[in-house]
Design a protein around this motif. Structure first.
Motif, PDB file in Angstrom:
ATOM      1  N   ASN A 133       0.844  -1.186   0.000  1.00  0.00           N
ATOM      2  CA  ASN A 133       0.000   0.000   0.000  1.00  0.00           C
ATOM      3  C   ASN A 133       0.884   1.242   0.000  1.00  0.00           C
ATOM      4  OD1 ASN A 133       0.914   0.285   2.673  1.00  0.00           O
ATOM      5  ND2 ASN A 133      -0.912  -0.710   3.515  1.00  0.00           N
ATOM      6  N   ARG A 134       0.249   2.390   0.084  1.00  0.00           N
ATOM      7  CA  ARG A 134       0.998   3.645   0.019  1.00  0.00           C
ATOM      8  C   ARG A 134       2.031   3.739   1.144  1.00  0.00           C
ATOM      9  NH1 ARG A 134      -0.020   8.358  -2.532  1.00  0.00           N
ATOM     10  NH2 ARG A 134       0.954  10.249  -1.688  1.00  0.00           N
ATOM     11  N   ASP A 135       1.632   3.336   2.347  1.00  0.00           N
ATOM     12  CA  ASP A 135       2.538   3.427   3.489  1.00  0.00           C
ATOM     13  C   ASP A 135       3.759   2.530   3.317  1.00  0.00           C
ATOM     14  OD1 ASP A 135       0.942   5.283   4.746  1.00  0.00           O
ATOM     15  OD2 ASP A 135      -0.125   3.800   5.967  1.00  0.00           O
ATOM     16  N   SER A 136       3.535   1.277   2.905  1.00  0.00           N
ATOM     17  CA  SER A 136       4.664   0.352   2.774  1.00  0.00           C
ATOM     18  C   SER A 136       5.598   0.762   1.641  1.00  0.00           C
ATOM     19  CB  SER A 136       4.164  -1.081   2.560  1.00  0.00           C
ATOM     20  OG  SER A 136       3.446  -1.204   1.347  1.00  0.00           O
ATOM     21  N   ILE A 137       5.061   1.486   0.655  1.00  0.00           N
ATOM     22  CA  ILE A 137       5.900   1.995  -0.430  1.00  0.00           C
ATOM     23  C   ILE A 137       6.720   3.188   0.040  1.00  0.00           C
ATOM     24  CG2 ILE A 137       5.865   3.162  -2.679  1.00  0.00           C
ATOM     25  CD1 ILE A 137       3.404   1.445  -3.364  1.00  0.00           C
ATOM     26  N   LYS A 138       6.069   4.135   0.733  1.00  0.00           N
ATOM     27  CA  LYS A 138       6.735   5.380   1.094  1.00  0.00           C
ATOM     28  C   LYS A 138       7.642   5.251   2.320  1.00  0.00           C
ATOM     29  CE  LYS A 138       4.784   9.375   0.520  1.00  0.00           C
ATOM     30  NZ  LYS A 138       5.480   9.868  -0.681  1.00  0.00           N
ATOM     31  N   ASN A 139       7.341   4.296   3.214  1.00  0.00           N
ATOM     32  CA  ASN A 139       8.165   4.198   4.422  1.00  0.00           C
ATOM     33  C   ASN A 139       9.354   3.251   4.281  1.00  0.00           C
ATOM     34  OD1 ASN A 139       7.162   1.594   4.730  1.00  0.00           O
ATOM     35  ND2 ASN A 139       5.698   2.143   6.323  1.00  0.00           N
ATOM     36  N   PRO A 169      -4.642   0.695  -6.147  1.00  0.00           N
ATOM     37  CA  PRO A 169      -3.724   1.624  -6.823  1.00  0.00           C
ATOM     38  C   PRO A 169      -2.594   2.134  -5.934  1.00  0.00           C
ATOM     39  CG  PRO A 169      -5.837   2.672  -6.395  1.00  0.00           C
ATOM     40  CD  PRO A 169      -6.013   1.218  -6.091  1.00  0.00           C
ATOM     41  N   ALA A 170      -2.873   2.391  -4.661  1.00  0.00           N
ATOM     42  CA  ALA A 170      -1.864   2.842  -3.681  1.00  0.00           C
ATOM     43  C   ALA A 170      -1.393   4.277  -3.903  1.00  0.00           C
ATOM     44  CB  ALA A 170      -0.654   1.898  -3.653  1.00  0.00           C
ATOM     45  N   PHE A 171      -1.902   4.961  -4.911  1.00  0.00           N
ATOM     46  CA  PHE A 171      -1.550   6.366  -5.110  1.00  0.00           C
ATOM     47  C   PHE A 171      -2.821   7.208  -5.093  1.00  0.00           C
ATOM     48  CE2 PHE A 171      -2.034   4.407  -9.301  1.00  0.00           C
ATOM     49  CZ  PHE A 171      -2.875   5.283  -9.967  1.00  0.00           C
ATOM     50  N   HIS A 172      -2.661   8.501  -4.856  1.00  0.00           N
ATOM     51  CA  HIS A 172      -3.802   9.406  -4.822  1.00  0.00           C
ATOM     52  C   HIS A 172      -4.134   9.877  -6.236  1.00  0.00           C
ATOM     53  CE1 HIS A 172      -2.659  10.512  -0.407  1.00  0.00           C
ATOM     54  NE2 HIS A 172      -3.301   9.362  -0.494  1.00  0.00           N
TER      55      HIS A 172
END
Length: 227
Positions: free
Chosen positions: A4-10, A62-65
């Motif tokens: 998800n977005r968090d696991s990608i960005k962190n 999608p995991a992105f905004h």
């Protein structure tokens, strides 16, 4: 592990890629390589609006905004299980298969329009998600959506790579998907979620349904339960 977005960005996904590289399973792209690829795509942008085409897990995760999404039809390409994965939804001993765009035919999917003031940030997430190893060729395509034609970024399979699965029999596809599992989950979950998402859009994919039928039969056979 959830993609998800968090696991990608962190950095969790990046750690997974680093571990895969250490074991010799993959050759991950560096952040600099992904940035260069994104800049090259934006330099060729055919319009101010940026759309991204989802034809697999991007449809349901999608995991992105994004500003808005819409059903879209792409001509000239079709989806296929054509990329072996020894890491995400597979293992070195039992690689999984994930989707890519192959030339020919057509493909229903979801178009996502990015906010104009978030293009750089969101494409960074998209590239981290879709281009961790450069297995796809980001390509500008024309999508037909609601009577309009929009230009979008689509991720087309690169054939000149060792993980490319070229026209493998559906029985091999089903066997892999029925049994493969990795840090991101099972391949069968990936298939089932994609089939369900397309069915809800009223654009069922006959190829995916055929694969699903064989996967379910194999899983029931293994469990001893009749389908």
């Amino acid at each position: 592990m959830v993609l998800n977005r968090d696991s990608i960005k962190n950095g969790i996904v990046q750690k997974l890629l680093h571990e895969g590289s250490r074991k010799g399973l993959i050759d991950p792209w560096t952040p600099e390589q992904r940035l260069e690829s994104r800049k090259a795509m934006l330099a060729r942008r055919p319009s101010d609006d940026i759309w991204v085409f989802g034809y697999g897990s991007l449809i349901w995760n999608p995991a992105f905004h994004f500003e808005k999404s819409a059903h879209a039809l792409l001509y000239g390409y079709h989806r296929a299980f054509c990329l072996w994965t020894p890491l995400g939804r597979g293992s070195p001993e039992n690689p999984g298969l994930i989707l890519g765009l192959e030339r020919g035919g057509s493909c229903h999917g979801m178009a996502f329009k990015l906010h104009k003031d978030q293009i750089e940030e969101e494409l960074d997430v998209v590239w981290a998600r879709e281009m961790p190893t450069g297995s796809y060729e980001p390509t500008w395509v024309r999508l037909h959506s609601g009577g309009d034609v929009v230009h979008a970024i689509a991720f087309v399979i690169k054939r000149d790579q060792p993980r490319y699965a070229c026209k493998i029999p559906i029985e091999t596809v089903a066997q892999s998907i029925a049994t493969a599992e990795g840090p991101l989950g099972t391949c069968s979950e990936y298939l089932f979620n994609t089939v369900e998402a397309l069915d809800k859009m009223n654009v069922p994919d006959r190829y995916l349904h055929a694969v699903r039928k064989k996967v379910v039969a194999l899983q029931h056979e293994k469990s001893g339960i009749a389908p």
